[in-house]
Design a protein around this motif. Structure first.
Motif, PDB file in Angstrom:
ATOM      1  N   HIS A 652       0.835  -1.206   0.000  1.00 53.89           N
ATOM      2  CA  HIS A 652       0.000   0.000   0.000  1.00 53.89           C
ATOM      3  C   HIS A 652       0.866   1.252   0.000  1.00 53.89           C
ATOM      4  CE1 HIS A 652      -2.876   3.064   1.268  1.00 53.89           C
ATOM      5  NE2 HIS A 652      -2.095   3.295   2.323  1.00 53.89           N
ATOM      6  N   TYR A 653       1.859   1.286   0.886  1.00 52.37           N
ATOM      7  CA  TYR A 653       2.720   2.473   0.963  1.00 52.37           C
ATOM      8  C   TYR A 653       3.554   2.624  -0.300  1.00 52.37           C
ATOM      9  CZ  TYR A 653       1.619   3.249   5.901  1.00 52.37           C
ATOM     10  OH  TYR A 653       0.972   3.527   7.092  1.00 52.37           O
ATOM     11  N   ARG A 654       4.017   1.515  -0.842  1.00 53.84           N
ATOM     12  CA  ARG A 654       4.809   1.603  -2.073  1.00 53.84           C
ATOM     13  C   ARG A 654       3.977   2.152  -3.222  1.00 53.84           C
ATOM     14  NH1 ARG A 654       5.654  -0.394  -6.771  1.00 53.84           N
ATOM     15  NH2 ARG A 654       3.866  -1.788  -6.586  1.00 53.84           N
ATOM     16  N   SER A 655       2.792   1.627  -3.382  1.00 51.81           N
ATOM     17  CA  SER A 655       1.972   2.020  -4.527  1.00 51.81           C
ATOM     18  C   SER A 655       1.399   3.419  -4.401  1.00 51.81           C
ATOM     19  CB  SER A 655       0.840   1.006  -4.725  1.00 51.81           C
ATOM     20  OG  SER A 655       0.003   0.951  -3.588  1.00 51.81           O
ATOM     21  N   LYS A 660       6.584   5.029  -6.678  1.00 50.18           N
ATOM     22  CA  LYS A 660       6.221   3.610  -6.606  1.00 50.18           C
ATOM     23  C   LYS A 660       7.398   2.745  -6.126  1.00 50.18           C
ATOM     24  CE  LYS A 660       2.361   4.901  -8.490  1.00 50.18           C
ATOM     25  NZ  LYS A 660       1.271   5.319  -7.566  1.00 50.18           N
ATOM     26  N   ARG A 661       8.032   3.230  -5.057  1.00 49.58           N
ATOM     27  CA  ARG A 661       9.191   2.501  -4.530  1.00 49.58           C
ATOM     28  C   ARG A 661       9.081   2.412  -3.015  1.00 49.58           C
ATOM     29  NH1 ARG A 661      14.690   4.504  -7.361  1.00 49.58           N
ATOM     30  NH2 ARG A 661      15.328   2.459  -6.551  1.00 49.58           N
ATOM     31  N   SER A 662       9.583   1.320  -2.450  1.00 42.60           N
ATOM     32  CA  SER A 662       9.626   1.166  -0.997  1.00 42.60           C
ATOM     33  C   SER A 662      10.817   1.942  -0.434  1.00 42.60           C
ATOM     34  CB  SER A 662       9.752  -0.307  -0.613  1.00 42.60           C
ATOM     35  OG  SER A 662       8.599  -1.026  -1.019  1.00 42.60           O
ATOM     36  N   VAL A 663      10.677   2.365   0.825  1.00 44.17           N
ATOM     37  CA  VAL A 663      11.736   3.110   1.505  1.00 44.17           C
ATOM     38  C   VAL A 663      12.325   2.213   2.599  1.00 44.17           C
ATOM     39  CG1 VAL A 663      12.311   5.185   2.808  1.00 44.17           C
ATOM     40  CG2 VAL A 663      10.522   5.275   1.051  1.00 44.17           C
ATOM     41  N   PHE A 664      13.658   2.121   2.630  1.00 52.49           N
ATOM     42  CA  PHE A 664      14.349   1.242   3.562  1.00 52.49           C
ATOM     43  C   PHE A 664      15.224   2.044   4.532  1.00 52.49           C
ATOM     44  CE2 PHE A 664      14.017  -1.292  -0.461  1.00 52.49           C
ATOM     45  CZ  PHE A 664      12.982  -2.121  -0.025  1.00 52.49           C
ATOM     46  N   PRO A 665      15.607   1.428   5.660  1.00 53.61           N
ATOM     47  CA  PRO A 665      16.464   2.151   6.616  1.00 53.61           C
ATOM     48  C   PRO A 665      17.732   2.702   5.983  1.00 53.61           C
ATOM     49  CG  PRO A 665      15.611   0.147   7.633  1.00 53.61           C
ATOM     50  CD  PRO A 665      15.210   0.102   6.193  1.00 53.61           C
ATOM     51  N   ASP A 691      10.664   9.701   1.174  1.00 48.77           N
ATOM     52  CA  ASP A 691       9.349   9.062   1.261  1.00 48.77           C
ATOM     53  C   ASP A 691       8.874   8.520  -0.084  1.00 48.77           C
ATOM     54  OD1 ASP A 691       8.824  11.397  -0.105  1.00 48.77           O
ATOM     55  OD2 ASP A 691       7.576  12.284   1.460  1.00 48.77           O
ATOM     56  N   ALA A 692       9.783   8.462  -1.050  1.00 48.74           N
ATOM     57  CA  ALA A 692       9.466   8.008  -2.415  1.00 48.74           C
ATOM     58  C   ALA A 692       8.454   8.907  -3.107  1.00 48.74           C
ATOM     59  CB  ALA A 692       8.971   6.560  -2.419  1.00 48.74           C
TER      60      ALA A 692
END
Length: 700
Positions: A652-655, A660-665, A691-692
């Motif tokens: 959900h957060y990615r889309s 359209k990307r995930s955020v990592f540490p 936050d992409a």
């Protein structure tokens, strides 16, 4: 046979069953590691070992004699086989025909690469001739405190004969090099029954025809010196006896925490320094003694000591009977300037036309009566090792001054080592420092996903890092993991509740004692909560404000105090949130507290600018992987708010993001690194959103 000893004596660690299965070069490695495992034998990086081994020539296939000797800059305690230089003995012998005398001995170092066996890339050290020309298969050169105490006594030749008889000879001071190698050869040939020699103001050489015999001879000779000193000094007060009382441990550390950032700031103009504090018994005995200042002024004797510590330390004006830290702090600028002027005068007195330029004139070692010893260097490991070397010097001074008169190395000779062209060349070959070398960072929430990733990123570029977290188990795991990867010297952990004012003050004091001060604060401790406003309890509201607003205020205040004490600038990075700029449903307490963080950062950026203290903010969003706040109710609450399962939340957060990307540490860590480094040297009061892409949280 090795004399059997207990207690303060060195143990015979040789395992013949194990050694018998090794090749000759492997036995050399084994012997080296055993000797280097005990600091009573030699300190880190000190000493050399060698073996003359028959090898098959890669060109002719014929057997040739090859010298295996510890390479330049190595450490016998941790060396591996590839740490040894290998050289043809036939070619090393041929160098004698090229030797033009003492005035030209340095040029002989340039010939050593021409003697290399089997294209070994390991550089040979200046000590190579000292091992090559001794007519024995195995040679140890160690720097034991007990032997250097003999070597540094004013009547060291007489003491050597008294302790060892004809078994160990004595040679006057001579700088390491080709000439000393010839001296050792001449002594060994003229004294075939001798097992070694004491070098005045330097150390011990021992030799034998087998690795085991050489090792056991080294241990036996050192043990004999230890035993002799114990007998001769029994009942005698060291250093003239105590004249000041030692303060309690907690008070010693509290004073060090006040002094170290002030000193650090005054000596970090050209490069940042990192500190180390040592209040072990040997140090406390010395700094509380009658003769401390007189002995300290004489300087160290062994070259390995003063190359790490400078010739002499700076004694801090402090009276433990009437502790007045403010008075001591007020006197530090003049004391440090006097020391710098003294070093400059020493340089001018001793310099030669070809001397390298004067290096950093600041002291390395600072002695505080009743408190302990502080050392500063370009990184933590060097600061710690410098302290260890000065403890060796203390041990030497104790022994020599108790049985005789202690004698430091003559000034001109000391300068000749410290500003030796060959030493300068070695320094110039050192790798360029990493961008954050000499910087100290404290990361709150350091055991969590973002905190740990941030710490790893800062460590990778040379910073020292203090991990601060309330979760002791996770904190210990993070310290172990990062310490294994980056080196235990560079990582410390402190349990810290950012809402507890006393704990925060104590945590920063621990940081000051551990590393000397602080340059970077990453304020990352956090929590997350979710509830409709009518279900938000006062305790939930206060919990958010306590951690995310008050906690950030408390750690920032203590960081600012240290920054202003050091007067070398500072750097604060807040880990806030997209929610500090954009409202989210059912998260009023969290969003409001995060907004407070961002505004606090703006206020601090205004206050800190005149002191070169920069304050910036990184705003993450939806960092699910590795984040502790997503392992509990928060994840379930956010999934409920969006009416979906927890398994669908990351997608959900990615889309929903623009990219359209995930955020990592690790993504957050890169943004923190940008603000913590000189890449953003002209940025303060800024926000980076990681936050992409979220149009609602665009800064305006």
């Amino acid at each position: 046979m090795l004399e059997t000893r207990t207690g303060s004596r060195l143990a015979n660690l040789w395992d013949e069953a194990r050694a018998s299965k090794m090749s000759e070069s492997e036995r050399l490695l084994y012997r080296s590691n055993l000797l280097g495992s005990d600091k009573r034998i030699t300190n880190y990086g000190g000493g050399n070992t060698s073996a003359k081994v028959m090898e098959k020539d890669p060109l002719t296939g014929e057997p040739v004699e090859v010298l295996w000797v510890k390479g330049s800059g190595g450490d016998v305690g941790t060396i591996k086989l590839d740490g040894f230089a290998t050289l043809y003995m036939e070619k090393l012998e041929a160098l004698k025909k090229l030797y033009r005398g003492l005035d030209h001995e340095d040029e002989m170092v340039g010939y050593l690469p021409h003697c290399t066996f089997n294209l070994n890339p390991r550089a040979a050290s200046i000590d190579t001739p000292l091992h090559a020309y001794v007519p024995k298969k195995h040679v140890d050169h160690m720097h034991p405190d007990a032997i250097i105490a003999v070597a540094a006594a004013s009547n060291s030749k007489e003491l050597t004969a008294r302790i060892f008889g004809d078994e160990i000879g004595w040679l006057p001071w001579k700088r390491p090099g080709f000439e000393l190698g010839l001296w050792l050869e001449k002594f060994a040939r003229e004294n075939p029954n001798a097992a070694g020699v004491v070098l005045e103001s330097h150390g011990l050489f021992t030799w034998a025809d087998s690795a085991k015999e050489c090792y056991e001879t080294t241990i036996r000779i050192i043990n004999r010196a230890i035993e002799w000193f114990e007998q001769e000094t029994r009942g005698k007060a060291a250093f003239g006896g105590a004249v000041v009382d030692t303060l309690p441990a907690a008070e010693r550390k509290a004073i060090a925490a006040q002094l170290m950032p002030a000193i650090r700031g005054m000596i970090s103009a050209s490069e940042r320094k990192v500190g180390h504090f040592d209040d072990q018994d040997a140090v406390l005995e010395f700094v509380g003694s009658r003769d401390m200042e007189k002995l300290a002024a004489l300087g160290t004797s062994c070259p390995d000591h003063f190359l790490r510590t400078k010739i002499s330390p700076l004694v801090i004006d402090f009276d433990p009977a009437k502790p007045d830290v403010e008075k001591t702090l007020a006197g530090l600028p003049a004391a440090l300037e006097t020391y710098r002027q003294g070093h400059a005068a020493y340089y001018e007195r001793c310099k030669q036309p070809d001397s390298p330029p004067m290096r950093d004139p600041n002291a390395v070692v600072y002695l505080v009566p009743g408190v302990g010893m502080i050392t500063f260097a370009k990184d933590k490991a060097t600061a710690r090792i410098s302290g260890e070397f000065y403890v060796n010097a203390i041990n030497v001074m104790r022994g020599a001054s108790t049985v005789s008169s202690y004698m430091g190395l003559p000034e001109k000779e000391a300068f000749g080592i410290e500003y030796w062209q060959l030493e300068e060349a070695k320094l110039q070959r050192l790798p360029k420092p990493k961008p954050l070398a000499g910087r100290v960072a404290l990361v709150t929430g350091g055991a969590g996903g973002i905190g740990r990733a941030t710490a790893a990123r800062l460590l990778a570029d040379g910073a020292c890092v203090v991990l601060a977290d309330i979760d002791e188990e996770a904190l210990a795991a993070a310290e172990a993991e990062l310490g294994k990867k980056s080196g235990s010297d560079f990582v410390r952990a402190v349990k810290l509740d950012v809402t507890d004012e006393a704990a925060v003050i104590g945590g920063f004091a621990e940081t000051a004692v551990a590393f000397g001060g602080i340059d970077i604060l990453v304020s990352n401790a956090g929590l997350a909560s979710s509830a409709p406003i009518e279900e938000t309890t006062l305790s939930l509201w206060n919990r958010n404000m306590d951690i995310l607003a008050t906690g950030y205020f408390l750690v920032s205040r203590e960081a600012f105090k240290l920054f202003r004490t050091q007067k070398i600038g500072g750097n604060v990075v807040f880990i806030a949130s997209k929610n500090g700029l954009a409202a989210s449903p059912n998260a009023a307490a969290y969003c409001t507290a995060k907004a407070a963080e961002i505004h606090l950062a703006r206020c601090l950026a205004l206050e800190g600018a005149e002191a070169q203290i920069r304050v910036n903010v990184v705003n993450p969003d939806a960092v699910l992987r590795g984040s502790k706040i997503w392992t509990g109710e928060w994840k379930e609450q956010r999934a409920a708010a969006y009416k979906m399962s927890t398994d669908d939340l990351e997608e959900h957060y990615r889309s929903r993001s623009m990219l359209k990307r995930s955020v990592f540490p690790e993504d957050i860590a890169e943004a923190v690194y940008f603000f913590a480094s000189e890449m953003s040297a002209k940025s303060t009061g800024n926000i980076i959103n990681v936050d992409a892409g979220n149009a609602q949280s665009f800064t305006r």
